[in-house]
Design an enzyme around this catalytic site. Structure first.
Site, PDB file in Angstrom:
ATOM      1  N   LYS A 168       3.721   9.522   8.656  1.00  0.00           N
ATOM      2  CA  LYS A 168       3.173   9.155   9.869  1.00  0.00           C
ATOM      3  C   LYS A 168       4.214   9.643  11.115  1.00  0.00           C
ATOM      4  O   LYS A 168       4.014  10.658  11.327  1.00  0.00           O
ATOM      5  CB  LYS A 168       3.212   7.526   9.727  1.00  0.00           C
ATOM      6  CG  LYS A 168       2.205   7.144   8.944  1.00  0.00           C
ATOM      7  CD  LYS A 168       1.819   5.538   9.055  1.00  0.00           C
ATOM      8  CE  LYS A 168       0.190   5.541   7.835  1.00  0.00           C
ATOM      9  NZ  LYS A 168       0.418   4.604   7.029  1.00  0.00           N
ATOM     10  N   ASP A 203       9.446   3.170   0.262  1.00  0.00           N
ATOM     11  CA  ASP A 203       8.315   3.762   0.779  1.00  0.00           C
ATOM     12  C   ASP A 203       8.377   3.279   2.368  1.00  0.00           C
ATOM     13  O   ASP A 203       7.910   2.403   2.733  1.00  0.00           O
ATOM     14  CB  ASP A 203       6.916   3.282   0.358  1.00  0.00           C
ATOM     15  CG  ASP A 203       5.763   3.941   0.959  1.00  0.00           C
ATOM     16  OD1 ASP A 203       5.960   4.530   1.785  1.00  0.00           O
ATOM     17  OD2 ASP A 203       4.540   3.790   0.401  1.00  0.00           O
ATOM     18  N   TYR A 216       0.861  -1.165   0.086  1.00  0.00           N
ATOM     19  CA  TYR A 216      -0.080  -0.060  -0.114  1.00  0.00           C
ATOM     20  C   TYR A 216       0.756   1.142   0.002  1.00  0.00           C
ATOM     21  O   TYR A 216       1.678   1.410   0.812  1.00  0.00           O
ATOM     22  CB  TYR A 216      -0.780   0.004   1.091  1.00  0.00           C
ATOM     23  CG  TYR A 216      -1.915   1.142   1.417  1.00  0.00           C
ATOM     24  CD1 TYR A 216      -2.937   1.307   0.566  1.00  0.00           C
ATOM     25  CD2 TYR A 216      -1.698   2.209   2.409  1.00  0.00           C
ATOM     26  CE1 TYR A 216      -3.643   2.419   0.705  1.00  0.00           C
ATOM     27  CE2 TYR A 216      -2.315   3.313   2.458  1.00  0.00           C
ATOM     28  CZ  TYR A 216      -3.571   3.625   1.548  1.00  0.00           C
ATOM     29  OH  TYR A 216      -4.464   4.567   1.661  1.00  0.00           O
TER      30      TYR A 216
HETATM   31  C1  LIG Z   1       0.009   4.979   5.375  1.00  0.00           C
HETATM   32  C2  LIG Z   1       0.682   4.939   4.468  1.00  0.00           C
HETATM   33  C3  LIG Z   1       1.046   5.672   3.295  1.00  0.00           C
HETATM   34  C4  LIG Z   1      -0.365   6.496   3.000  1.00  0.00           C
HETATM   35  O1  LIG Z   1       0.047   7.718   3.845  1.00  0.00           O
HETATM   36  P1  LIG Z   1      -1.100   8.781   4.272  1.00  0.00           P
HETATM   37  O2  LIG Z   1      -0.697   9.786   5.101  1.00  0.00           O
HETATM   38  O3  LIG Z   1      -2.246   7.820   4.669  1.00  0.00           O
HETATM   39  O4  LIG Z   1      -1.650   9.272   2.841  1.00  0.00           O
HETATM   40  C5  LIG Z   1       1.862   5.323   2.175  1.00  0.00           C
HETATM   41  N1  LIG Z   1       2.654   4.303   2.158  1.00  0.00           N
HETATM   42  C6  LIG Z   1       2.690   3.495   3.326  1.00  0.00           C
HETATM   43  C7  LIG Z   1       3.764   2.471   3.387  1.00  0.00           C
HETATM   44  C8  LIG Z   1       2.024   3.723   4.212  1.00  0.00           C
HETATM   45  O5  LIG Z   1       1.769   2.926   5.420  1.00  0.00           O
END
Ligand SMILES: *Cc1c(COP(=O)(O)O)cnc(C)c1O
Length: 428
Positions: A268, A240, A145
């Site tokens: 985050k 990511d 994701y």
């Molecule tokens: C939460 C998450 C996102 C998206 O971040 P948001 O601040 O919710 O847009 C992207 N990549 C990873 C790995 C995530 O856990």
């Protein structure tokens, strides 16, 4: 459906919320049957709902709250900043301070662009990779994701998987045609895809530890393999690290595993409980971004002083002790979960790395999307509701990850283990 808690006020609020908000929530992962509890306030490792129930929180807002809720130092710093204005549309010294902190910690980071969410960070990273290489295609892993934008919402994890729409309607086929999928931890699959599309792939984007399909670490040597093959074919590698950044080590998973990508996305934890994202990487790559270069990226709230202040105040507190403590408490919990399941012959696979963990109710290893999906969801739900009833809140989905904060210690852990043991006792 009676989950064994008094949730009458939450139910009332949910009925009201549904009149104005889609299924009463603003992000799909927050919904669970029969309705979520509505939070009144949060402190340290606890969430308190409007009916007065207290939950030990292992969801931690899906990752950001590593210091627990209501960290007094972060609050103090944010309050001071609030008095000085909340948004200027002009640069501030604090942006330099936080950028410097990132560069100091994250091995791949030389230059930083702050954005407002992880979604924006990965979207911008992919655009940048495409802009630099002049190639259209991207490679992503099944079940990974990277936020809720069009390029990556294909066989996606998190809510997209929980709520049954791994490929969302509304995304043009032309867009997803350029997103190539491969299973994690499978060297041959990636090698094949790269050979077949060699001059068309701009980047490989990956969560170095998958955290949106439960918790799936890379096999030994796999990240090194991905690094080598992307280098060999001149493909940019994007980690990511929106979840793993600052969590697995000061420099994230790239430090933890010793594999350095070209570009990295963060979010985050970096916002200390406020919205943030960041795209970071080597200077020669980042200089392609506007206004230095032609690849456009912009945002009214980019680098806003509130999120930046909270980020600085949070990173300041992530010392060695923080890593030791959060890793130790997570390990204690996930080992215990495995023992409980083992003792009762419940099919299980417990995956954990640092302060991230999840249990799957399946035999055999979980090392990719297909094996994660083999988990018995009905059993997971019994586990989730069993814990909830006993005052322990984990993300309400098999395809999310549990986290520990520095506030998860001592009696809190003991209480959690007791709840886990009782839940497993009820399985027979
Ligand atoms: C939460 C998450 C996102 C998206 O971040 P948001 O601040 O919710 O847009 C992207 N990549 C990873 C790995 C995530 O856990």
């Amino acid at each position: 459906m009676d989950i064994g808690l008094n949730l009458s006020k939450s139910k009332e609020l949910f009925e009201e919320a549904k009149k104005y908000l889609v299924k009463g929530v603003n992000s799909p992962v927050r919904y669970f049957r029969p309705h979520p509890f509505f939070v009144d306030y949060a402190k340290d490792c606890y969430l308190f709902d409007v009916d007065g129930n207290r939950y030990i929180d292992y969801c931690l807002a899906y990752g950001p709250m590593v210091l627990g809720h209501g960290n007094s130092y972060v609050i103090k710093k944010v309050m001071e900043q609030l008095e000085r204005g909340t948004l200027y549309g002009c640069p501030t010294e604090k942006e330099i301070i936080l950028a410097k902190e990132i560069v100091k910690r994250v091995p791949s980071a030389e230059i930083v662009r702050f954005v407002n969410s992880g979604t924006e960070a990965t979207m911008s990273a992919i655009r940048l990779a495409r802009g630099i290489t002049g190639r259209k295609k991207i490679v992503k892993f099944d079940g990974a994701y990277h936020g809720a934008h069009d390029y990556v919402l294909v066989k996606s994890g998190s809510g997209a998987l929980t709520h049954g729409v791994p490929n969302s309607p509304g995304i043009p086929e032309e867009t997803t045609r350029n997103t190539i999928l491969v299973p994690l931890n499978d060297e041959d699959a990636l090698r094949k895809v790269i050979k077949e599309n060699k001059d068309e792939i701009s980047c490989v984007i990956m969560e170095p530890v998958m955290g949106n399909i439960g918790c799936i670490p890379p096999k030994d040597g796999y990240l090194e393999f991905v690094r080598e093959i992307t280098e060999e074919w001149d493909i940019l590698l994007i980690f990511d690290e929106v979840i793993t950044g600052f969590r697995l080590a000061p420099g994230g998973a790239q430090e933890y595993y010793g594999v350095i990508p070209d570009l990295t996305t963060l979010g985050k934890i970096l916002g200390g409980g406020f919205p943030i994202g960041a795209l970071v990487g080597r200077e020669d790559l980042m200089e392609h971004l506007s206004p230095s270069g032609p690849v456009y990226q912009a945002g009214t709230f980019n680098g806003n002083p509130i999120s930046i202040t909270a980020g600085i105040a949070t990173l300041e507190q992530l010392d060695e002790d923080f890593y030791r403590k959060t890793f130790r408490s997570a390990e204690k919990i996930y080992k215990f979960i495995g023992e409980c399941a083992e003792k009762r012959n419940i099919p299980h696979c417990v995956n954990g790395v640092g302060s991230m963990f999840q249990i799957y109710f399946t035999d055999g290893q979980v090392l990719d999307y297909e094996s994660a999906k083999r988990s018995n969801i009905e059993m997971f739900n019994r586990y989730f509701y069993g814990l909830l009833k006993r005052g322990v809140f984990i993300p309400p989905s098999q395809f999310e990850c549990c986290f520990t904060s520095v506030k998860h210690e001592g009696e809190v852990i003991e209480e959690t283990l007791r709840a886990i043991e009782e839940v497993f006792k009820k399985f027979q």
